[in-house]
Scaffold this motif. Structure first.
Motif, mmCIF file in Angstrom:
data_model
loop_
_atom_site.group_PDB
_atom_site.id
_atom_site.type_symbol
_atom_site.label_atom_id
_atom_site.label_comp_id
_atom_site.label_asym_id
_atom_site.label_seq_id
_atom_site.Cartn_x
_atom_site.Cartn_y
_atom_site.Cartn_z
ATOM 1 N N GLY A 98 0.817 -1.218 0.000
ATOM 2 C CA GLY A 98 0.000 0.000 0.000
ATOM 3 C C GLY A 98 0.842 1.256 0.000
ATOM 4 N N GLU A 99 0.266 2.282 0.637
ATOM 5 C CA GLU A 99 0.948 3.584 0.663
ATOM 6 C C GLU A 99 2.171 3.584 1.558
ATOM 7 O OE1 GLU A 99 -1.856 6.538 1.811
ATOM 8 O OE2 GLU A 99 -2.214 7.167 -0.237
ATOM 9 N N THR A 100 2.139 2.760 2.620
ATOM 10 C CA THR A 100 3.243 2.770 3.584
ATOM 11 C C THR A 100 3.972 1.430 3.578
ATOM 12 O OG1 THR A 100 1.755 2.062 5.335
ATOM 13 C CG2 THR A 100 2.141 4.425 5.125
ATOM 14 N N GLY A 101 5.198 1.455 4.077
ATOM 15 C CA GLY A 101 5.988 0.242 4.177
ATOM 16 C C GLY A 101 7.152 0.456 5.122
ATOM 17 N N LEU A 102 7.980 -0.569 5.272
ATOM 18 C CA LEU A 102 9.158 -0.461 6.135
ATOM 19 C C LEU A 102 10.174 0.475 5.505
ATOM 20 C CD1 LEU A 102 9.690 -4.182 7.162
ATOM 21 C CD2 LEU A 102 8.883 -2.345 8.628
ATOM 22 N N ALA A 103 10.873 1.224 6.350
ATOM 23 C CA ALA A 103 11.802 2.243 5.840
ATOM 24 C C ALA A 103 13.085 1.638 5.289
ATOM 25 C CB ALA A 103 12.131 3.234 6.948
ATOM 26 N N GLY A 104 13.586 0.591 5.919
ATOM 27 C CA GLY A 104 14.894 0.046 5.548
ATOM 28 C C GLY A 104 14.843 -0.831 4.312
ATOM 29 N N LYS A 105 16.017 -1.299 3.901
ATOM 30 C CA LYS A 105 16.098 -2.265 2.793
ATOM 31 C C LYS A 105 17.171 -3.303 3.123
ATOM 32 C CE LYS A 105 19.559 -0.126 -0.169
ATOM 33 N NZ LYS A 105 19.942 0.318 -1.488
ATOM 34 N N LYS A 106 17.052 -4.438 2.442
ATOM 35 C CA LYS A 106 17.988 -5.546 2.680
ATOM 36 C C LYS A 106 19.344 -5.194 2.066
ATOM 37 C CE LYS A 106 18.296 -10.214 1.086
ATOM 38 N NZ LYS A 106 17.512 -11.296 0.507
ATOM 39 N N THR A 107 20.381 -5.223 2.883
ATOM 40 C CA THR A 107 21.743 -4.990 2.398
ATOM 41 C C THR A 107 22.639 -6.102 2.932
ATOM 42 O OG1 THR A 107 22.319 -3.643 4.327
ATOM 43 C CG2 THR A 107 21.434 -2.472 2.416
ATOM 44 N N ILE A 108 23.875 -6.103 2.490
ATOM 45 C CA ILE A 108 24.816 -7.125 2.970
ATOM 46 C C ILE A 108 25.069 -6.958 4.469
ATOM 47 C CG2 ILE A 108 26.938 -5.834 2.418
ATOM 48 C CD1 ILE A 108 26.392 -9.604 1.732
ATOM 49 N N GLU A 109 24.979 -5.706 4.973
ATOM 50 C CA GLU A 109 25.185 -5.457 6.418
ATOM 51 C C GLU A 109 24.059 -6.075 7.243
ATOM 52 O OE1 GLU A 109 25.638 -2.958 4.201
ATOM 53 O OE2 GLU A 109 27.821 -2.785 4.402
#
Length: 940
Positions: free
Chosen positions: A736-747
């Motif tokens: 929808g309009e909102t979601g989690l702020a972060g993203k999957k990274t190697i860290e």
């Protein structure tokens, strides 16, 4: 097995020749407690802070690899948020110059950054169309807002309400309620991209800039949220939001209310201000007070407007009313009642236009308490200009206060050369030649020239020769920095120049299909007794095609000439007879070089390949696919068969011509690399790029093993692929309009792996402890228990305490994403450990945050697991009690701080009044003294 050949690694030594990159925006920052003295500008992957008064670089905020795309200083002036091309954001401390916080959430370049008025939250917009709100204090992402269909161009917080306004290339301006995290209004009154926005008149007006010469002005009216239920809806809406101007233009449907029942503001168009520029708006901004508005397009003009305050508007209205009454009396008409209104042009007045010396890329402005406006302009040609504007003057005129230029060229550097002693570096561009000291990186000499294409140091390093686009050779004296002689060498551009191995002359190749041989000579100078250096044309070699590159063989027997017909012709120097033709490239050879022993010639072409040839028979030893774009420059390292190539793909690569292997890639430039130069001893490489930067690379003592290098490359590719993978989905959440702020990274993956390893260790140790207890029971005596070496390293802590230590070390900004990739099999153990930790009262805030997130993402599995019912019940009791305790402590501390604040303020007021009384008494004494003196003089 034979020994593997080892090479020495070249590493980045310095970046110089760059004042500011035109990619990001300039921003005023505090310097030595003085606001508006420091100017922060992007400089490739770094941020430079310049002292505006002295024109000196005072601070470098070092980045990693990605180019800076956006800057935003915090309201307190102590921090600077920096957005990068890869979507990451780093918050730097301006006191220490270190990056305290890193946020990873965007998939593409950050295009807009804005702090709220307290500096606690940061909002970012990106090319990936998402808007993310970050908590700066807790160092984590709050939420992601989706809605735009193209890149976000501007983001603005509203101070009074918890609202956010965003604009994008999709022609929309969206209003977001941050309490409910949804878009409640969309302005659709623009036909093209909205490139910028600004709030004025105490956030009661919004100004938007688009692709035309119109600045659209919108009135913002806040609607009362508390309404009388008995009152009719139509009457409520009329009373709640009276329009300032009831005209036909306002009645146009310029907004889409997605939730009409929950409307918070009314935004209606009231008119437009016309800009003088006909092109699109690039930047539109106000100063902190909102009194001054400025904007610019893709040209050299900055337009400055003054916004009247409410008091000034009222005074103007009164004056206008008086005039109207006077006019009415004179014409014996009835007195006008309430018909006098100020036009938009009277409320937002044009102050002046500032014309810069080149195209403006961005600007920032700050209004000093004295009423003087300071403006910084970041220009396209590697210049920062600062202007002062006295607003109290009858006709305000901008005065250029300073200009930061010495640090670099105005245009791209097209040729580089090293002096024979490895100390001086020559760089030449379309307008100037600069000589740099390699060790200090300071510019020693700047000399005006024509468009330079090739260059060399004359033996002795006291003079330099420049080959130009107009076919001239320019000879400069370095001691005086003057042009000694200009020779018309070719009828077309001089593409290449090469010094003869005996150092008595040189050869040039031009676009007029000629190769010309020159010798140095001393001639009598008319102005002085001493002789001066000059050049004499001795021979010419006429060819059928344009000459692109010329090179001598080290024994001075052969001359290699690259032609526009994609071949390289080799001639004998003494007779100028043809010897070899090297053909095989599909596009013209742009660069070449001959090895120190004269056995190999390497050619780099626009077909992206490098070919290595034997110079004895002209046979092609190997063809290497070198770059992803044209190979622009090639040079052998002194006394070796290693060579460097520079390409339009922004990379510099080192190769082994004997083994035909790629040794290493020097990554740093962000755009095309035009040229490079190697020092005569081979220890240094200097390169120039379209990103206006010069980079120095140094040969280190660190050995480079090819197998290890390939392994590191594979790891880097894997890390990149991980970042590009699909993001994990939270169960039960829709896109929808909102979601989690972060993203999957190697860290985040590494952090999750560390948590998993810690839980595995906890399981093993608890199992071992049970076994040990059973053995002790059976033996009837205490048997020594072997302590795990990891736990011993942490000071003989318990396994559960070790899990907490690992958990605490996960970065706050990566916590949610790390827990998201954690398999559910580890969650039950983690919940039991959380219960244990919270009961002890350690890290309550961190653990509650992690607990609530785990409950959110694994709700179905946790509630269906009967084994976890008691754990959840215990957690419910302990968390509520511990959180209320923490809240009580916080409340008590807040009350204490407020009490101290009141005490200090009361003390300050007393001292202020005491000082004022003293000053008043002093003035009184001085006045009495003067009166006495006057009386004495009168008597005399």
């Amino acid at each position: 097995m034979g020994l593997t050949r080892q090479y020495l690694r070249y590493g980045p030594a310095a970046l110089f020749g760059l004042v500011a990159s035109a990619r990001g925006n300039a921003a005023f920052v505090g310097l030595r407690g003085e606001r508006g003295r420091g100017v922060a500008v992007p400089a490739c992957e770094h941020v430079f802070v310049w002292d505006a008064r002295k024109g000196e670089k005072v601070l470098i905020l070092k980045g990693l690899k990605q180019e800076v795309s956006c800057l935003c200083p915090s309201p307190d002036g102590l921090h600077l948020a920096v957005g990068y091309e890869d979507g990451s954001i780093r918050v730097f401390s301006l006191l220490s110059g270190e990056a305290n916080i890193t946020f990873n959430g965007h998939k593409a370049a950050v295009t807009a950054l804005q702090y709220d008025h307290l500096g606690g939250r940061l909002v970012s917009g990106s090319k990936d169309t998402d808007v993310i709100v970050w908590d700066v204090i807790n160092e984590c992402g709050l939420y992601r807002l989706r809605g735009h269909k193209d890149a976000v161009t501007q983001v603005l917080f509203l101070k009074e309400k918890n609202l956010l306004i965003t604009s994008g290339k999709d022609t929309l301006v969206k209003w977001w309620d941050l309490d409910t995290q949804h878009c409640f209004k969309t302005l659709v009154g623009h036909r093209t991209e909205v490139w910028g926005m600004a709030l004025i008149s105490e956030e009661k007006r919004l100004i938007t800039g688009s692709a035309d010469s119109e600045l659209r002005v919108w009135d913002i009216t806040y609607i009362q949220e508390v309404k009388d239920p008995d009152e009719p809806e139509s009457k409520k809406s009329k009373e709640a939001s009276p329009g300032p101007k009831e005209n036909a233009e306002e009645d146009e449907t310029l907004e889409l209310d997605e939730c009409p029942e929950e409307r918070i503001v009314k935004c209606s168009k009231v008119g437009s201000i016309m800009r003088e520029g006909r092109d699109r708006v690039v930047t539109i901004a106000t100063d902190r007070t909102g009194k001054i508005l400025a904007c610019h397009g893709t040209d050299t003009v900055l337009e400055v407007f003054s916004v009247l305050s409410e008091e000034e508007v009222q005074k103007k209205l009164e004056k206008k009313m008086k005039k109207a009454k006077k006019k009415a009396k004179q014409s014996s008409e009835e007195e006008p009642e309430g018909t006098v209104e100020l036009s938009l042009q009277e409320e937002i007045q044009r102050v002046t236009n500032i014309r810069a010396s080149s195209k403006i890329k961005s600007f920032d402005l700050i209004l000093s308490p004295k009423g003087e406006l300071k403006i910084v302009l970041l220009l396209q040609n590697n210049i920062i200009e600062l202007y002062n504007l006295n607003l109290s003057a009858p006709v305000p005129q901008a005065v250029r206060a300073s200009r930061i230029t010495i640090g670099g060229h105005r245009s791209d550097v097209r040729t580089l050369a090293f002096s024979s002693d490895n100390i001086a570096i020559l760089s030449a561009a379309a307008e100037s030649v600069k000589i740099w000291n390699r060790s200090t990186l300071q510019c020693i000499r700047t000399m005006d020239c024509e468009y330079a294409l090739c260059s060399l140091f004359v033996p002795g390093d006291r003079q330099v020769i420049i080959g130009t686009k107009t076919g001239k050779l320019q000879l400069y004296d370095l001691a005086s920095g003057s042009l000694m002689e200009t020779v018309n060498a070719h009828d077309g551009a001089v593409w290449s120049i090469a010094l003869s191995p005996d150092q008595r002359g040189f050869v040039t190749g031009g676009a007029d299909k000629c190769v010309k041989f020159w010798e140095f000579e001393l001639v009598k100078d008319e102005s002085s007794v001493q002789k001066r250096l000059s050049v004499k044309h001795v021979r010419i070699l006429q060819l059928d095609e344009d000459v692109l590159c010329v090179r001598y063989s080290p024994n001075q027997k052969l001359l290699a000439v690259s032609l526009l017909d994609c071949t390289v012709k080799v001639f004998y120097i003494d007779t100028l007879k043809f010897f070899l033709s090297l053909y095989g490239h599909k596009l013209p050879v742009l660069c070449m070089d001959i090895s120190y022993d004269g056995t190999l010639i390497a050619t780099g072409s626009a077909d992206r390949n490098v070919k290595i040839w034997g110079l004895d028979f002209g046979d092609c030893h190997r063809s290497l696919f070198a770059h992803d774009d044209s190979v622009m420059y090639l040079q052998f390292v002194a006394k070796s068969h290693l060579f460097f190539t520079a390409g339009k793909d922004s990379k510099i690569k080192q190769w082994d011509a004997d083994k035909f292997e790629h040794i290493q890639t020097l990554e740093g430039h962000h755009q095309e690399v035009w040229c490079l130069a190697l020092s005569p001893n081979g220890d240094y490489v200097v390169s120039a790029s379209h990103d206006k930067s010069l980079r120095l690379w140094e040969r280190t003592r660190e050995p480079l093993v090819l197998e290890e290098e390939r392994e590191m490359q594979r790891e880097a590719e894997y890390e990149e692929s991980v970042a590009k993978e699909e993001q994990p989905v939270v169960a039960g959440e829709t896109q929808g309009e909102t979601g989690l702020a972060g993203k999957k990274t190697i860290e985040t993956i590494k952090a999750a792996e560390r948590i998993m390893e810690a839980i595995e260790l906890y399981r093993e140790e608890t199992a071992k402890l049970k076994e040990h207890k059973a053995i002790c029971k059976a033996a009837g005596k205490e048997v020594p228990f072997p302590v795990n070496p990891i736990l011993r390293a942490y000071g003989n802590i318990t396994p559960s305490a070790y899990v907490l230590e690992v958990f605490k070390k996960v970065k706050s900004s990566e916590l949610e994403e790390s827990l998201l990739v954690l398999p559910f099999s580890y969650v039950p153990d983690l919940l039991r450990l959380f219960n244990e930790y919270i009961q002890l009262g350690s890290e309550v805030e961190l653990l509650c945050r992690a607990l609530l997130f785990l409950l959110k993402i694994h709700f179905g599995q946790i509630t269906s697991n009967h084994m976890l019912v008691t754990v959840i019940e215990n957690l419910k009791k302990t968390t509520i009690s511990r959180v209320s305790e923490a809240r009580d402590v916080l409340g008590f501390n807040m009350a204490g701080l407020q009490y101290l604040k009141r005490e200090i303020e009361a003390k300050d007021e007393v001292t202020f009044f005491a000082d004022a009384t003293d000053r008043f008494e002093e003035k009184k004494r001085k006045r009495k003294k003067k009166e006495k003196e006057k009386m004495v003089l009168a008597v005399l």
